[in-house]
Design an enzyme around this catalytic site. Structure first.
Site: not given
Ligand code: BG6
Length: 505
Positions: A193-194, A256
């Site tokens: 999950d950036h 996110h």
């Protein structure tokens, strides 16, 4: 004051990173530029003998792949491309096709062995699955069949990175987690999950647990409410094929935003160890109050953008974007209100909103403290409450609004903002891209910034409740907002009906 080094990033062991879906958007914009930056001169965090292998469906000559990789890196890299560094990176860049066929995995095996022999590196392998969720099952099973997954206790590592979205609903997420665990050990799985690689998101831990002042105030006794806004100026762009089947709730909230919320709201983990942090985050989701069907209308808003302006230029509405189905019911904006039913946060609303084609790309968390008592200064006119703003992007940093006396003979109160901007405090260019951080962690085998399987399932559980309520169109009608605005009127109403208002990020 002295800096405290808690952990120093080491150079990763040599390995081969195989990018599944190497011609896709993510590989172009993020993965290849991030890998280049890790290898690039001066950084050396990824040893120069390491290799990057593109793996996709269509036939492509290695030279063509290298050429387009160079173009993508020129366009999207954080660091300027240096000719010498590029040459050294490009020597380790290779490509094969066959991703859509079992035989392709036999070819992959032979290719990996050839690369490792030629570059004198051990069979440490990272398989980055930058492919749609439906394709994960086949790819993982084929890796296993081809003997490409080493024993987790073996000297050399096999690690599989799974991109979001992990599934498109709760059932498919459970299915993907099951398939992963049938073929791999949990220690070999990295669900990415950036947002967790973004500096400000990582800084939440430091802000909260390296500063006594905030932690003492963090909770229902002092906090009135919390807002999280993740706004994007871009529209759906070229991603209609994926996005029209997803929508803002699945694309941004399930991953996110719930990750960010968990870091913001969790109890202090018992250590900085990955498992301790994962457990603390999971506890937040376990206390997250589900939105029941009868509350869907008052607690959620969905909408899509209509025609409007972006950066002062006219843009089309979502339904007129290329590749959007005529009968699409996909939302590009979502707002919702929820609660965390534990002792710390009991009764504190968390408002979330995210959307495409909003006025700017700006994401912030707002922690709004309670009003001071209605005595002394707060008697006749209302004194604005303190507000802590954590800016995720752009202009990463945080600010704190407090009241102060304006200098002079009169007693005049004025809100002032104490501001920390990363750029002006720590200098420009200090922040690596989120993917650089996360790719390095995969190579190092560090799970701290990666969601656990349980977290993914729990977050889908929450989102699935909302999706189910939305199935009945009349329950929460699809709204519309002009491109370039902060969302539909219903989103204003959602928070205004509680006597509050959105803060602009
Ligand atoms: C991705 C979503 O995960 O995050 C995109 O799929 C979104 O739709 C992107 O645009 C936002 O990331 P960032 O880093 O630009 O905020």
């Amino acid at each position: 004051m002295e800096s405290l080094t808690i952990q120093k990033t080491q150079a990763a062991p040599p390995c081969t990173v195989v990018i599944f879906g190497a011609s896709g958007d993510l590989a172009k914009r993020k993965l290849i530029p991030a890998l280049y930056n890790l290898v690039a001169c001066g950084q050396g965090l990824m040893p120069a003998e390491s290799a990057v292998l593109g793996f996709a469906r269509r036939e492509l000559k290695v030279d063509e792949f290298r050429k387009s990789a160079r173009d993508w890196t020129n366009r999207f890299s954080r660091l300027k491309v240096d000719e010498g560094c590029w040459q050294s990176f490009a020597e380790g860049l290779d490509y094969i096709s066959g991703l859509d066929h079992p035989d392709g995995f036999i070819k992959l095996k032979a290719k990996l062995e050839a690369i490792e022999k030629a570059r004198g590196i051990p069979p440490n392998r990272v398989y980055y699955l930058s492919i749609p969720p439906d394709a994960v099952r086949d790819s993982v099973a084929r890796l296993k069949q081809a003997g490409l997954i080493a024993d987790p206790k073996a000297k050399n590592f096999t690690r599989v990175v799974v991109e979001k979205p992990i599934g498109h609903d709760l059932a498919s997420a459970l299915d993907i987690n099951r398939i992963l665990l049938e073929n791999l050990d949990e220690s070999q799985i990295f669900r990415i999950d950036h947002y967790l690689g973004k500096e400000t998101v990582q800084n939440l831990l430091v802000l909260r647990f390296a500063n006594n002042i905030f932690e003492r105030l963090w909770g229902a006794r002092n906090v009135d409410h919390v807002q999280i806004t993740v706004a994007e100026a871009e529209g759906v762009g070229t991603r209609a094929a994926y996005y029209d089947g997803a929508g803002a709730l699945r694309d941004m909230v399930q991953n996110h935003i719930l990750q960010t919320l968990a870091l913001l709201a969790m109890e202090a983990p018992v250590s900085l160890h990955a498992n301790a942090i994962r457990e603390a985050k999971l506890n937040v989701l376990q206390a997250l109050r589900p939105i029941l069907p009868e509350q869907a209308r008052s607690h959620t808003v969905r909408a899509r953008y209509g025609a409007g302006l972006s950066d002062g230029k006219p843009v089309v509405g979502y339904m007129d974007e290329q590749g959007i189905a005529d009968n699409s019911r996909t939302e590009t904006f979502v707002a919702l209100k929820t609660y965390i039913d534990n002792w710390r946060w009991s009764g504190v609303p968390f408002y979330i909103r995210t959307g495409k084609r909003m006025p700017s790309r700006a994401s912030s968390i707002f922690v709004q403290f309670k009003d001071v008592p209605q005595i002394l200064f707060n008697r006749e006119s209302k004194v604005p409450a303190n507000l802590l703003t954590i800016r995720i992007q752009p202009d990463e940093g945080f600010s704190f609004d407090v009241m102060a006396k304006r200098p002079g003979l009169d007693l005049v109160l004025r809100p002032v903002t104490m501001n920390l901007s990363y750029e002006s405090t720590f200098g420009d260019g200090a922040s690596p891209d989120a993917y650089e951080r996360l790719l390095l962690d995969v190579m190092d085998g560090d799970h701290t910034l990666f969601p656990s399987g349980q977290f993914v399932e729990k977050s889908w559980e929450f989102v699935q409740g909302v999706l189910d309520s939305w199935k009945d169109d009349s329950r929460v009608p699809m709204g519309e907002y002009p491109a370039g605005s902060w969302g539909p009127k219903e989103a204003e109403d959602l928070i205004r009906s509680d006597g509050r208002a959105w803060h602009e990020p």
